[in-house]
Structure formats: structure tokens, C-alpha cells
Scaffold this active site. Sequence first.
Site, PDB file in Angstrom:
ATOM      1  N   HIS A 177     -12.753  -1.384  -3.255  1.00 49.20           N
ATOM      2  CA  HIS A 177     -11.923  -0.861  -2.158  1.00 49.20           C
ATOM      3  C   HIS A 177     -12.358  -1.467  -0.831  1.00 49.20           C
ATOM      4  O   HIS A 177     -12.487  -0.778   0.173  1.00 49.20           O
ATOM      5  CB  HIS A 177     -12.039   0.673  -2.104  1.00 49.20           C
ATOM      6  N   THR A 203      -4.998   3.080  -7.792  1.00 49.89           N
ATOM      7  CA  THR A 203      -6.340   3.154  -7.208  1.00 49.89           C
ATOM      8  C   THR A 203      -7.116   4.292  -7.842  1.00 49.89           C
ATOM      9  O   THR A 203      -6.679   5.451  -7.810  1.00 49.89           O
ATOM     10  CB  THR A 203      -6.245   3.359  -5.687  1.00 49.89           C
ATOM     11  N   LYS A 212      -7.081  -0.213 -10.537  1.00 54.96           N
ATOM     12  CA  LYS A 212      -7.774  -0.881  -9.420  1.00 54.96           C
ATOM     13  C   LYS A 212      -8.991  -0.068  -8.999  1.00 54.96           C
ATOM     14  O   LYS A 212      -8.874   1.036  -8.487  1.00 54.96           O
ATOM     15  CB  LYS A 212      -6.802  -1.030  -8.237  1.00 54.96           C
ATOM     16  N   TYR A 242      -1.742   5.980  -4.974  1.00 59.38           N
ATOM     17  CA  TYR A 242      -2.730   7.053  -5.092  1.00 59.38           C
ATOM     18  C   TYR A 242      -2.026   8.187  -5.809  1.00 59.38           C
ATOM     19  O   TYR A 242      -0.856   8.452  -5.539  1.00 59.38           O
ATOM     20  CB  TYR A 242      -3.173   7.559  -3.716  1.00 59.38           C
ATOM     21  N   SER A 269       0.828  -1.198   0.000  1.00 56.68           N
ATOM     22  CA  SER A 269       0.000   0.000   0.000  1.00 56.68           C
ATOM     23  C   SER A 269       0.869   1.257   0.000  1.00 56.68           C
ATOM     24  O   SER A 269       1.928   1.300   0.635  1.00 56.68           O
ATOM     25  CB  SER A 269      -0.891   0.005   1.243  1.00 56.68           C
TER      26      SER A 269
END
Lengths: 376, 376
Positions: free
Chosen positions: B257, B158, B233, B132, B109
Site C-alpha cells: 500500500h 485491497t 492487492k 475496499y 481508486s
Amino acid sequence: MDTSMITNVCEYEEVAKKKLPKMVYDYYASGAEDQWTLQENRHAFERIRFRPRILIDVTKVDTSTTVLGHKISMPIMVAPTAMQRMAHPEGELATARAVASHNTIMTLSSWATSSVEEVASVGPGIRFFQLYVYKDRNVVAQLVRRAERAGFSAIALTVDTPILGRREADIKNRFALPPHLTLKNFEGLDLGQMEKTQDSGLASYVAGQIDRSLSWKDVKWLQSITSMPILVKGVITAEDTHLAIQCGCAGIIVSNHGARQLDYVPATISALEEVVKAAGGRVPVFLDGGVRRGTDALKALALGATGVFVGRPVLWGLASEGEAGVKKILQLLRDEFTLAMALAGATKVSEITRAHVQTEQERMSQLPSTITYSRL
Amino acid sequence: MDTDMITNVSEYEEVAKRKLPKMVYDYYASGAEDQWTLQENRHAFERIRFRPRILIDVTNVDTSTTVLGHKISMPIMVAPTAMQRMAHPDGELATARAVASHNTIMTLSSWATSSVEEVASVGPGIRFFQLYVYKDRNVVAQLVRRAERAGFSAIALTVDTPILGRREADIKNRFALPPHLTLKNFEGLDLGQMEKTQDSGLASYVAGQIDKSLSWKDVKWLQTITSLPILVKGVITAEDTHLAIQCGCAGIIVSNHGARQLDYVPATISALEEVVKAAGARVPVFLDGGVRRGTDALKALALGATGVFVGRPVLWGLASEGEAGVKKVLQLLREEFTLAMALAGVTKVSEITRAHVQTEQERMAQLPSTITYSRL
């Protein structure tokens, strides 16, 4: 609960649960993993509704039927369930007596705690022998020959168990056959011990013996060593129905092994129609899994089954009251089935038709009428 | 619960819940608002049933597969979940070791409590970096370059979080990263502090940094600054599938998510087929969300996914027993998946087909036959 006050088969389960050691009850009761299919085997029956016909003379209701040429009292028979002496000292012998007294069919498990000879010695009765094909084909051939000599009428070949399903209670309990019992059909044969290991003892045993390579050619081999009709137990798709019939099987038992193998397969009553349609009347189709009421049997017959097999309820009756308990189970189912036929307006099993039930799909496809009607 | 006796991945959640501070457990566990999609991510798997094929030689079941050119042990990989040192002191490093030992893929992450360099230092392994896109494109470029240099193989971008979803427990708990931890990839970069405000501290941080203006042109920009394949994603529609492919993405992860963004989106397993059909085999399609059983992975593959990612269960294993717990979680899934393949009658991932499952739509479309059949 006072067993004289038992009014349905499910009530025997509570009695049995109180009497049985946890490890034994869990072994009998469990399904695989999330046990979704275990619940679904029951719930799916609920989604099928009756379309009873009224004002039909039902003075005489005849529940008898013919299975593989044998005339029996009702299309409700006993499925193979393993190790019945864990439930009651008389085990499979008690079951055999009860089933014979009802003139229906008993299927003896390969993993019985009584041998085919012992069961046959109980007296006359129509019996099927449930078979797993082991790696050692000699063992299989011996078992089959002994079953023939003991007067068994058919083989129910289990095809859904190349590996044992994941029954979590058995793993947690480290399930193993109680030491004073044995898988009687294998006495004297060198098959290895069931050991207490990290997982369930039975799984270790099976892992060692069950032949994961089992395939259609082995069905053909089996046919070459016996003249008994072979029912293929554990088919739930149209594709495998066709293959089974091409292979020369004598019938199909739509089964998910009591929801103990692959979780999230459909309920057997849901899979039944696909198999019946694929069979196209060429071989009889049977069902096991979740049968608890006479109405369940009626639904299965309406959807095309020739008969149904009952598994766990027999164990609960056995655990509660031995032979008398199994007799009572079969009596309850017989009484309920007879009543259900009468209330549905069928006096003979042959009068049960597809139109006597409505499936969920039919219900959902009922579109609103475009015709207005006057209410009087 | 004694973790020796854990027989499925969901049981680790109970252990973790007891061990973790409420604020941490709630952060990991929560979905958005009514948490309808959170439940649905599980329930939708239940509505998909198997059509197992029997009598197939399943002696050797090979669960291996290839993802973006990397051969891995099974099509079950680890999803990005933030701040793993809240679960266990070893955090992402424990996860990285456990995943590498299983020879599958770990996605790190962006909001990890360990840096890409620390994770890479654990040793060889196939790793993806979840990204992100922040307002400060320099920050993004630095992160991507560091991920490349640390040997990460792909970017999981994402795209469902222009704003943080409304996780009510975090708001009530005033969730903030415990003070002894930090988002390690941003150390030294000026990104503002996570402040305790009226809403969840994380929301404040993200509100400040995440770029709400993120759009398809930014995906193209991202491709100019890295040669790493980019997985998008958070795509759940056919329209966005087409756009993603036109944009040159290397794959799609069907994701909601973890049900933490827009509540009342479908379960990912429900959205999967639409994306798979739109992708038309031009790029691999993956899925995350609600995977708890080997059977879930098998269902996703049958519906067209190349692989699945697992999120929360890894956190629960981590919280319960660190690296050993994550290893056990992956081991359970691997064993279950292997067993499910065998019982479904497939020996290679490439043998899993659409016909191995039945969706609810297919079940409901089964209309009654107009052909009568004879019961035998």
C-alpha cells in the site's frame, strides 16, 4: 589545488572539474540513470580486504607483467576514453606520450579526437584499438586495417553498447562535441553529423551508426578480417565468458563501460571472479571501472585479473596538466601498486594469490569458533 | 525545474512538491510511522543487480505483454491512488487519457474524485477498479455493478487495510479532502461526512466505513456478485498466496500500500519471489511500490512478476502538468524499460529470465572457489 601537492589520483578530478566546461566534465564523469553502478564501482573495492604476509624480503619489488605477449612495466594500463581533445589541446597524443614513457599499454577510443596514424606518429608504444562495430562494415574494416598498419597490437571490441546508455547530464546539457573538434578516425568517411537534438548529440550520432544487431557472428566476421587478437570488452557473466572463448577471443575485459550503460549491473570487481572462474585459465581476464588506487589493482590481480585499465583518472590528469598530468597519474598508481605489493608481501606479480584478499562473502561466512581460547 | 529538462520520473516529485499545498503533498507522499518501508521500497531495488547478456541482436525490442487477456504496450501500469483532483483539476480523467494514449492499464481508486462513469466517458481504455469492502455490502455491490457497466475489466481488492495505517503527517495536518472535492463514487450514498477530528479526517471516515472484519469468506462473497476477475492487492506471504489462489482469485498484487499501512514490512520487490514461488504459475503476480525506473520494472519481471503498477509518480506528473505530465511519466518509464531490455539482451518480455538478475542472497552465497587458477 596546487598540482605539485597532489598525492592521489582522485585529487586530479577536482582540478579538472574547475578547469573544464560543465558540459565536458559532465560527459566524462557521468554514469547512467541513477549512477548507482558508478558509485558501486568504487564501493565494491572497499569491501575487499587484504591478508598481507609479513616478514618477507621485499627489497626488490618487480611490478612488470606480460599482456598478450607484451612485457609492460606494471599491470595497470589505460582504458579507451573518447574525445580527449575536449580535456586538453593535445588530447590522445599527450596520453600516448605519457603512456609510452611508462612502458604500459594505451587503448585508443574509436571516438578519439586524434586518428590512429596521429597517435602512432608519437613514437613507439604498445597500443590497443577500441572498436564499435558500425552498421557500415566497410567503415569497420577500414578502421581495423588502419589500426593494424599504424602498429596497434590488439582490438578491444566493445560489446555492451548496442544503444547508448542514458546519461542524464548529457541529455540536459544537450552534449555535443565542441565544433572545433572532430572524431578524427572518421574524417572523410560519410557517417552523418552529430546534431544538436532533443537528446544528447552523441546519442543521436550513435543511434544512427552503432549496429544494434551486433551478435556473436559478427565477432567471427571481425576475426576473418584481422589477425590482431580480439579482447571482448563488456562481458560480465559466466555464460558470455564461455561464448567469448568459444568464439576464439584472445581475452576478456570485465567492464560496465564506466557505469555508463546499464545501471545496476554489479561493480566490475564484483563480477570479476565469476568471469575468471568461467575462463578457467583459457584466456586472460582484465578489468576496468573504478580503479583509483594501487590497492585496487592489487585486489583485481588477487581475484584473478591479468591487469586493469584506468579510464577517468587519465582524463583528469590530461585536463589538469596535459601529458605531465597523465604521467603523474600513472606514476602515482605505479608507486602505490609497488608499495601495496611490498606491504602485502609479494615481490613479483606472479606471487599475488587469491589468499592475499578476503571478499565480503568470505568475511560473512566466517562462523564463530567453537574452540575456547585462553587470553594470556 | 523547467519540465522540458526532466530526464527521470523522480524529478517530477520536486516540481509537484513546489506546486501542491503541503497537506496534499504530504498525503500523497507519506508512508506509515517511521516510513522505513517507504525508503526500503526504493532501497531494495538497488540491491538487485543485472546480469546482462551481450552480443544479442536487439534491433527490435518489443515491450508489449498480456495482462488478464488484455494486450498492452508494456508491463508497466497505473496503480490506484486516491483523490487525484487534489493534484490537478482534471484528476482521474487526465490520468485516464494519458494511460489510454499509452495503451496500458489504469486502476481507478475507490476513493477517486471522479466516478467510474466519468472515467469511462473519457474513451476506450483498459481499466481496473480498486475496491475496499465496506460494512454496507449494498454499497459494495452497487460500486462493483457500476464498474462493470462502465466497462472496467477487473477488481483490485485491497486486503491490507482493515484499518488505516498511521501516517503521521496526515495526523499533524488534520488531513481532509478539500471542500470543493468529493469522493465521486459515493455521491448520493449515505456514508457519513469526513470530519475534522483529533486524528486525520480520512482516518475517521475510513474507521467508520471500512470493514475490519473482512476475511476470506468475503472474497468468496465478492465473487458471487461479479464475474470480473479479482486481483488480491496486498498479499506478501506464501501462506496468503496459497489461500488467495484456493479462493479463486485471478491474480495477486504484491503490495504494501505504498508503505502506508504496516511499517517494517519488506519492500515489495523483496517479498515478490516468495509470492511468485508460492503461486507456482497458477495465477499472475504483479507488484507495486517504489517503481521509479525502467530498470525497476525489469528487475520485477526477472523475479517473476507479470507486470508492475506505478503509483506516486503518476500523481507527481499530474500535479506538474496534468495529462501531459502523466503521459511524460509513462513515456520516460517506457523508454527506460525498452533501453534496459536492450542492454540486458532481451527483445521480448518473454525472454526476461531469472538469470538476468542477481539478488543479494545470491551475491552473498558466492563462496570462494577451492580451485586455484592460473593467471595468464
